[in-house]
Design an enzyme around this catalytic site. Sequence first.
Site, mmCIF file in Angstrom:
data_model
loop_
_atom_site.group_PDB
_atom_site.id
_atom_site.type_symbol
_atom_site.label_atom_id
_atom_site.label_comp_id
_atom_site.label_asym_id
_atom_site.label_seq_id
_atom_site.Cartn_x
_atom_site.Cartn_y
_atom_site.Cartn_z
ATOM 1 N N GLN A 1 19.415 1.755 27.341
ATOM 2 C CA GLN A 1 18.887 0.397 27.568
ATOM 3 C C GLN A 1 20.028 -0.598 27.841
ATOM 4 O OE1 GLN A 1 17.340 2.159 24.544
ATOM 5 N NE2 GLN A 1 16.175 3.051 26.194
ATOM 6 N N LYS B 1 24.766 3.362 33.536
ATOM 7 C CA LYS B 1 25.547 3.765 32.353
ATOM 8 C C LYS B 1 25.874 5.254 32.361
ATOM 9 C CE LYS B 1 22.176 2.423 29.778
ATOM 10 N NZ LYS B 1 21.330 1.715 30.733
ATOM 11 N N ASP C 1 19.350 0.504 33.059
ATOM 12 C CA ASP C 1 19.477 1.108 34.390
ATOM 13 C C ASP C 1 20.664 0.565 35.179
ATOM 14 O OD1 ASP C 1 17.134 2.515 33.836
ATOM 15 O OD2 ASP C 1 15.881 0.912 34.652
ATOM 16 N N GLY D 1 16.309 6.621 30.902
ATOM 17 C CA GLY D 1 16.328 7.497 32.073
ATOM 18 C C GLY D 1 17.712 7.404 32.671
ATOM 19 N N HIS D 2 18.501 8.455 32.537
ATOM 20 C CA HIS D 2 19.911 8.409 32.918
ATOM 21 C C HIS D 2 20.193 9.411 34.029
ATOM 22 C CE1 HIS D 2 21.031 6.714 28.668
ATOM 23 N NE2 HIS D 2 20.402 5.852 29.429
HETATM 24 P P1 GDP Z 1 21.271 4.163 33.530
HETATM 25 O O1 GDP Z 1 19.941 4.206 32.877
HETATM 26 O O2 GDP Z 1 22.027 2.924 33.202
HETATM 27 O O3 GDP Z 1 22.102 5.396 33.315
HETATM 28 O O4 GDP Z 1 20.993 4.074 35.097
HETATM 29 P P2 GDP Z 1 19.877 4.888 35.924
HETATM 30 O O5 GDP Z 1 20.325 6.288 36.081
HETATM 31 O O6 GDP Z 1 18.525 4.638 35.372
HETATM 32 O O7 GDP Z 1 19.904 4.090 37.293
HETATM 33 C C1 GDP Z 1 21.059 3.972 38.065
HETATM 34 C C2 GDP Z 1 20.799 4.582 39.441
HETATM 35 O O8 GDP Z 1 21.808 4.152 40.337
HETATM 36 C C3 GDP Z 1 20.848 6.096 39.458
HETATM 37 O O9 GDP Z 1 19.978 6.561 40.451
HETATM 38 C C4 GDP Z 1 22.299 6.378 39.846
HETATM 39 O O10 GDP Z 1 22.465 7.651 40.477
HETATM 40 C C5 GDP Z 1 22.565 5.275 40.809
HETATM 41 N N1 GDP Z 1 23.937 4.782 40.877
HETATM 42 C C6 GDP Z 1 24.844 4.660 39.876
HETATM 43 N N2 GDP Z 1 25.966 4.070 40.331
HETATM 44 C C7 GDP Z 1 25.750 3.791 41.642
HETATM 45 C C8 GDP Z 1 26.525 3.130 42.661
HETATM 46 O O11 GDP Z 1 27.621 2.667 42.442
HETATM 47 N N3 GDP Z 1 25.939 3.017 43.888
HETATM 48 C C9 GDP Z 1 24.692 3.498 44.163
HETATM 49 N N4 GDP Z 1 24.223 3.329 45.402
HETATM 50 N N5 GDP Z 1 23.958 4.116 43.232
HETATM 51 C C10 GDP Z 1 24.461 4.249 41.986
HETATM 52 P P1 IMO Z 2 17.969 3.149 30.303
HETATM 53 O O1 IMO Z 2 18.719 3.794 29.164
HETATM 54 C C1 IMO Z 2 15.221 0.099 31.658
HETATM 55 C C2 IMO Z 2 12.209 -1.240 28.792
HETATM 56 C C3 IMO Z 2 10.754 -0.930 29.098
HETATM 57 C C4 IMO Z 2 10.094 -2.126 28.441
HETATM 58 C C5 IMO Z 2 10.954 -2.337 27.189
HETATM 59 C C6 IMO Z 2 10.374 -1.688 25.934
HETATM 60 O O2 IMO Z 2 17.595 4.082 31.383
HETATM 61 O O3 IMO Z 2 18.694 1.942 30.773
HETATM 62 P P2 IMO Z 2 10.222 0.837 25.098
HETATM 63 O O4 IMO Z 2 9.568 2.033 25.715
HETATM 64 O O5 IMO Z 2 11.684 0.993 24.868
HETATM 65 O O6 IMO Z 2 9.514 0.353 23.875
HETATM 66 O O7 IMO Z 2 10.034 -0.335 26.195
HETATM 67 O O8 IMO Z 2 12.210 -1.774 27.481
HETATM 68 N N1 IMO Z 2 13.094 -0.057 28.789
HETATM 69 C C7 IMO Z 2 13.986 0.193 29.748
HETATM 70 N N2 IMO Z 2 14.226 -0.414 30.913
HETATM 71 N N3 IMO Z 2 15.976 1.145 31.291
HETATM 72 C C8 IMO Z 2 15.763 1.756 30.110
HETATM 73 O O9 IMO Z 2 16.579 2.718 29.629
HETATM 74 C C9 IMO Z 2 14.700 1.331 29.298
HETATM 75 N N4 IMO Z 2 14.204 1.723 28.107
HETATM 76 C C10 IMO Z 2 13.222 0.859 27.802
HETATM 77 O O10 IMO Z 2 10.528 -0.900 30.488
HETATM 78 O O11 IMO Z 2 10.248 -3.265 29.243
HETATM 79 MG MG MG Z 3 17.916 4.291 33.368
#
Ligand code: GDP
Ligand code: IMO
Ligand code: MG
Length: 429
Positions: free
Chosen positions: A227, A16, A13, A40-41
């Site tokens: 991840q 990416k 999270d 979750g992206h």
């Molecule tokens: P990922 O799993 O690494 O792709 O990240 P996620 O999408 O799960 O979580 C990142 C969250 O931060 C999302 O809600 C993005 O829209 C948000 N986000 C990404 N870059 C920025 C930033 O520079 N500032 C803020 N405030 N939010 C951001």
């Molecule tokens: P993105 O791509 C954050 C965590 C779960 C748990 C551990 C194992 O959005 O960064 P799993 O279901 O993979 O067997 O769970 O890994 N986890 C993540 N945490 N972002 C993710 O993906 C994750 N995918 C799995 O919360 O701790």
């Molecule tokens: Mg994510």
Amino acid sequence: MKNTVVVGAQFGDEGKAKITDLLAQEADFITRFQGGSNAGHTVVVNGKKYAFHLVPSGILYENKTCMIGAGCVIKPDDLKNEIENIILQGVSREHFETCLKISPLAHITMKYHTDIDGYSENNLKENKIGTTKKGIGPTYTDKYNRCGIRVEDLFNKEILSKKLDVILPKKNRELEFVYNLKPYSKEEILLECDEYRKILAPYVDFNWENNLLDNLKNKTILFEGAQGVMLDIDYGTYPYVTSSSPTAGGACVGASMGAKAVERAIGVFKAYMTRVGEGAFITELTDLEGEKLRSIGGEFGVTTGRPRRCGWFDTISAKYAVLVGGLTEIALTKLDVLDSFDEIKLAVAYKNKKTGEIIKYYPTNVYTHQDYEPVYEVHKGWMKDITKCKTYDELPENAKLYLKRLEEILGIKITIISVGPDREQTIFL
Ligand code: GDP
Ligand code: IMO
Ligand code: MG
């Protein structure tokens, strides 16, 4: 652009998907190389938010190929829902049928995998991992135990039937006698496979080897990790990890390419840290400061909706992630979330709470982490809205000092700074 891998450098999270979406403008071929719909992206374009789980984050562009690679695991009904949701947001079905490709070698998450994941999570109590319950661990377990079902198996009914005759009796014994769960008849599994075949048929790339040769010769490749390094099966906080390899090394294996294909590895770091699920997190803040990071950063899981645990940036685990993740540069995201903090902390060492010993390396045995507390270096905040900054020069002086210090400690350059969720809110250096 050189062939680039985007690697999460913390606990996932990190933002990416935003970075992948931006870099995808300059790529021809965008490939996910590991994980499944546990990811979750989020991508935000002109204020419109898209949520991806398995679909590569380059899908919003025309004329690019987006591949779900051999190293991924696929739960076809989840993928179907994901695609339908994106179609509802205005992306056409034809676009998916043209641009989305699936490796025939990727593994299928069957219903029995999610049954087992759910059972384990619900019954392990204090030893649970806190998984996303998407069946990830059980699917990879079967893959490595050589009893998994691959995408290609769905398309050869004779082989599938023979495989099931071997797999299913064993799996049913496991379901019944280890987990006390309902067994499946062969007819049920064949029906499940029929459904999955229909869902995946428009996307499976049976010509992947020739297409890959073409991509390697003439195209720019972007590898999208899910991840993060600290959730890596080998290098993360084992056993509180996912079951795949989100590192730059993992990219080659999972995308069916040799080591030379990756020319650049961008580690995506948040300017602070978050973690979902169980497992040690040495810089975790369980006080109001952590609450403030969560509410300003909107730190709630995209896949499970769980609140993310929040804490300060840990340079010890970050240096380790640079090393084992094979990272060559940094994308620093969510810097804007720190706008209203008058003090910003960086963990630069760990102190053993019992002995007072200070260490500056990452202890790989997660069970020892409870013995450590972070030693912080405190930086002055900038107390200014940076969400509209377009260049490095426009950033406040204290923000620049913070960035310089991070570069100094981690030993690689920051090349992208993100100051908001939107594509526009990005500074390229
Ligand atoms: P990922 O799993 O690494 O792709 O990240 P996620 O999408 O799960 O979580 C990142 C969250 O931060 C999302 O809600 C993005 O829209 C948000 N986000 C990404 N870059 C920025 C930033 O520079 N500032 C803020 N405030 N939010 C951001
Ligand atoms: P993105 O791509 C954050 C965590 C779960 C748990 C551990 C194992 O959005 O960064 P799993 O279901 O993979 O067997 O769970 O890994 N986890 C993540 N945490 N972002 C993710 O993906 C994750 N995918 C799995 O919360 O701790
Ligand atoms: Mg994510």
